[in-house]
Design a protein around this motif. Structure first.
Motif, PDB file in Angstrom:
ATOM      1  N   HIS A  88       4.585   1.826   1.352  1.00 43.25           N
ATOM      2  CA  HIS A  88       5.510   2.760   0.712  1.00 43.25           C
ATOM      3  C   HIS A  88       5.096   4.180   1.101  1.00 43.25           C
ATOM      4  O   HIS A  88       4.017   4.650   0.718  1.00 43.25           O
ATOM      5  CB  HIS A  88       5.474   2.587  -0.806  1.00 43.25           C
ATOM      6  N   LEU A  89       5.954   4.857   1.873  1.00 43.94           N
ATOM      7  CA  LEU A  89       5.655   6.204   2.340  1.00 43.94           C
ATOM      8  C   LEU A  89       6.204   7.222   1.350  1.00 43.94           C
ATOM      9  O   LEU A  89       7.418   7.295   1.134  1.00 43.94           O
ATOM     10  CB  LEU A  89       6.253   6.443   3.732  1.00 43.94           C
ATOM     11  N   GLY A  98       9.995   6.244   2.572  1.00 47.06           N
ATOM     12  CA  GLY A  98      10.650   4.945   2.434  1.00 47.06           C
ATOM     13  C   GLY A  98       9.635   3.821   2.553  1.00 47.06           C
ATOM     14  O   GLY A  98       8.418   4.040   2.552  1.00 47.06           O
ATOM     15  N   ILE A  99      10.123   2.592   2.666  1.00 49.84           N
ATOM     16  CA  ILE A  99       9.268   1.413   2.785  1.00 49.84           C
ATOM     17  C   ILE A  99       9.353   0.886   4.220  1.00 49.84           C
ATOM     18  O   ILE A  99      10.446   0.678   4.749  1.00 49.84           O
ATOM     19  CB  ILE A  99       9.680   0.325   1.781  1.00 49.84           C
ATOM     20  N   VAL A 100       8.189   0.688   4.838  1.00 49.78           N
ATOM     21  CA  VAL A 100       8.138   0.226   6.221  1.00 49.78           C
ATOM     22  C   VAL A 100       7.177  -0.959   6.321  1.00 49.78           C
ATOM     23  O   VAL A 100       6.379  -1.230   5.416  1.00 49.78           O
ATOM     24  CB  VAL A 100       7.685   1.349   7.183  1.00 49.78           C
ATOM     25  N   TYR A 101       7.248  -1.668   7.446  1.00 53.51           N
ATOM     26  CA  TYR A 101       6.316  -2.749   7.750  1.00 53.51           C
ATOM     27  C   TYR A 101       6.168  -2.836   9.265  1.00 53.51           C
ATOM     28  O   TYR A 101       6.935  -2.225  10.018  1.00 53.51           O
ATOM     29  CB  TYR A 101       6.798  -4.075   7.169  1.00 53.51           C
ATOM     30  N   GLU A 122       0.833  -1.203   0.000  1.00 52.08           N
ATOM     31  CA  GLU A 122       0.000   0.000   0.000  1.00 52.08           C
ATOM     32  C   GLU A 122       0.867   1.251   0.000  1.00 52.08           C
ATOM     33  O   GLU A 122       1.990   1.238   0.514  1.00 52.08           O
ATOM     34  CB  GLU A 122      -0.920   0.029   1.229  1.00 52.08           C
ATOM     35  N   ILE A 123       0.319   2.322  -0.577  1.00 52.87           N
ATOM     36  CA  ILE A 123       0.991   3.619  -0.584  1.00 52.87           C
ATOM     37  C   ILE A 123       0.382   4.501   0.494  1.00 52.87           C
ATOM     38  O   ILE A 123      -0.844   4.596   0.619  1.00 52.87           O
ATOM     39  CB  ILE A 123       0.871   4.300  -1.959  1.00 52.87           C
ATOM     40  N   VAL A 124       1.228   5.133   1.292  1.00 52.32           N
ATOM     41  CA  VAL A 124       0.789   6.086   2.312  1.00 52.32           C
ATOM     42  C   VAL A 124       1.421   7.442   1.987  1.00 52.32           C
ATOM     43  O   VAL A 124       2.642   7.535   1.840  1.00 52.32           O
ATOM     44  CB  VAL A 124       1.203   5.639   3.727  1.00 52.32           C
ATOM     45  N   TYR A 125       0.597   8.473   1.851  1.00 58.58           N
ATOM     46  CA  TYR A 125       1.094   9.797   1.510  1.00 58.58           C
ATOM     47  C   TYR A 125       1.399  10.587   2.777  1.00 58.58           C
ATOM     48  O   TYR A 125       0.585  10.661   3.697  1.00 58.58           O
ATOM     49  CB  TYR A 125       0.081  10.548   0.648  1.00 58.58           C
TER      50      TYR A 125
END
Length: 374
Positions: free
Chosen positions: A260-261, A241-244, A181-184
């Protein structure tokens, strides 16, 4: 003997009067109006207007009272702010009122799940969810609708809500339809990484994929809300960046999907719009296209409307809308929305002004260009 008996009674009675007299002297003087005593057995019935005022002031208690859970043997239970049930259980909720609206996890509507049924009866509305799963975790709420003709509005004084956790050891995170998922990240509003859990007692941590590290949750700039996920209160470009997420609860840890931020920094307000034609002078039988372009926030939709010379005479024109994300500078992401109007076999009646109206939640912008017959 009789004489001594009488003397004893007289002495006892004199002593009794002496004690009463001393007690009376020891009492403090009464204040003015202090001796006004209200009858104990008389109950004053409160006036109706005052009762209504008190009820409206205590709307929080009233809103909770309209939502109940149906238990075994016809018992009812008022719901607290949260409720934990095991996945697989069925649940029946009731909301008092003759015109009730429900809110529940949106995917149940998206997939038209047959496990969910809602019925409106005379005095209450009934919601039944059968064979629950971890994905059903979320907020369930209801409210009464006040209608005047075709116009209805929410009655803010008669609502009820609860957040239900459907716990599942195999699914600590609430399942999602995608694996990425994309987070803005917008600098002027909080951003949410929605890794919600099904078990409220689970220990949840946030991790960056590269460089591999755990992101500290300080409770101020980054907090964890069990009903939402991790919340960045003041996003910056350093957070991209990419987080989990990782969750642990009496067993092996589980990993969430990846997020994906993307950092966003665009001006607020009506769409920033430009317009251009493939040519401002055309000959008969040419094909002419006019492009209307908007640069804006990635998660804000833009609607386009056109006004063009042959419109009133129902001149056929092809209009196509699309958008894509573009990078502008280091770590900055912008949404480019376009609407293209195509006129084939250009005629004299097609010459004139081509007007594009772009609209978003903040307002609308009108731009125009002229195409002449050569």
């Amino acid at each position: 003997i009789t004489f001594f008996f009488l003397i004893g009674n007289i002495a006892f009675f004199s002593l009794f009067l002496l004690v009463i007299g001393q007690a009376a002297k020891s009492k403090r003087p009464k204040e003015p109006g202090e001796n006004k005593i209200k009858p104990v057995n008389k109950k004053v019935k409160p006036k109706t207007p005052k009762m209504k005022e008190r009820e409206s002031a205590d709307s929080s208690l009233k809103s909770q009272s309209i939502l109940t859970q149906v238990m075994d043997k016809g018992r009812f239970q008022k719901l607290a702010a949260t409720l934990s049930l095991s996945a697989g259980q069925s649940i029946e909720l009731r909301c008092k009122g003759s015109n009730v609206t429900w809110n529940y996890p949106s995917y149940l509507d998206t997939f038209k799940d047959s496990r969910l049924s809602i019925k409106q009866l005379d005095r209450y509305s009934q919601l039944i969810l059968a064979n629950s799963t971890a994905a059903d975790t979320g907020e369930y709420s209801c409210w009464l609708q006040l209608c005047n003709g075709n116009k209805c509005r929410k009655d803010e004084t008669k609502t009820g809500s609860t957040y239900i956790f459907f716990t599942d050891k195999e699914e600590l995170f609430v399942p999602t339809p995608s694996y990425f998922e994309i987070v803005y990240l917008n600098p002027d509003k909080p951003a949410v990484i929605p890794c919600r859990v099904t078990t409220p007692s689970a220990k949840v941590t946030l991790h960056r994929e590269f460089p591999a590290e755990e992101i500290e949750t300080d409770g101020t700039d980054i907090i964890y809300d069990v009903k939402k996920g991790f919340v960045y209160q003041h996003p910056t470009s350093d957070h991209k960046g990419i987080v989990y997420c990782k969750a642990e609860s009496q067993g092996a840890p589980q990993i969430s999907i990846k997020y994906h931020l993307l950092y966003v920094e665009v001006p607020k307000g009506p769409p920033s719009t430009t317009i251009a034609a493939s040519s401002n002078r055309a000959v008969v039988s040419d094909s002419v296209h006019v492009i209307c372009t908007v640069l804006g926030e990635p998660d804000v939709d833009v609607n386009f409307r056109w006004q063009y010379p042959g419109q009133e005479s129902e001149r056929p024109a092809i209009i196509q809308n699309f958008w894509r994300l573009i990078n502008r500078g280091i770590g900055h992401t912008t949404r480019m929305s376009k609407s293209v109007l195509l006129v084939e076999d250009f005629e004299a009646r097609d010459a004139g002004n081509y007007i594009c109206i772009a609209q978003n939640l903040q307002g609308e912008t009108t731009v125009a260009t002229k195409v002449e017959l050569n």
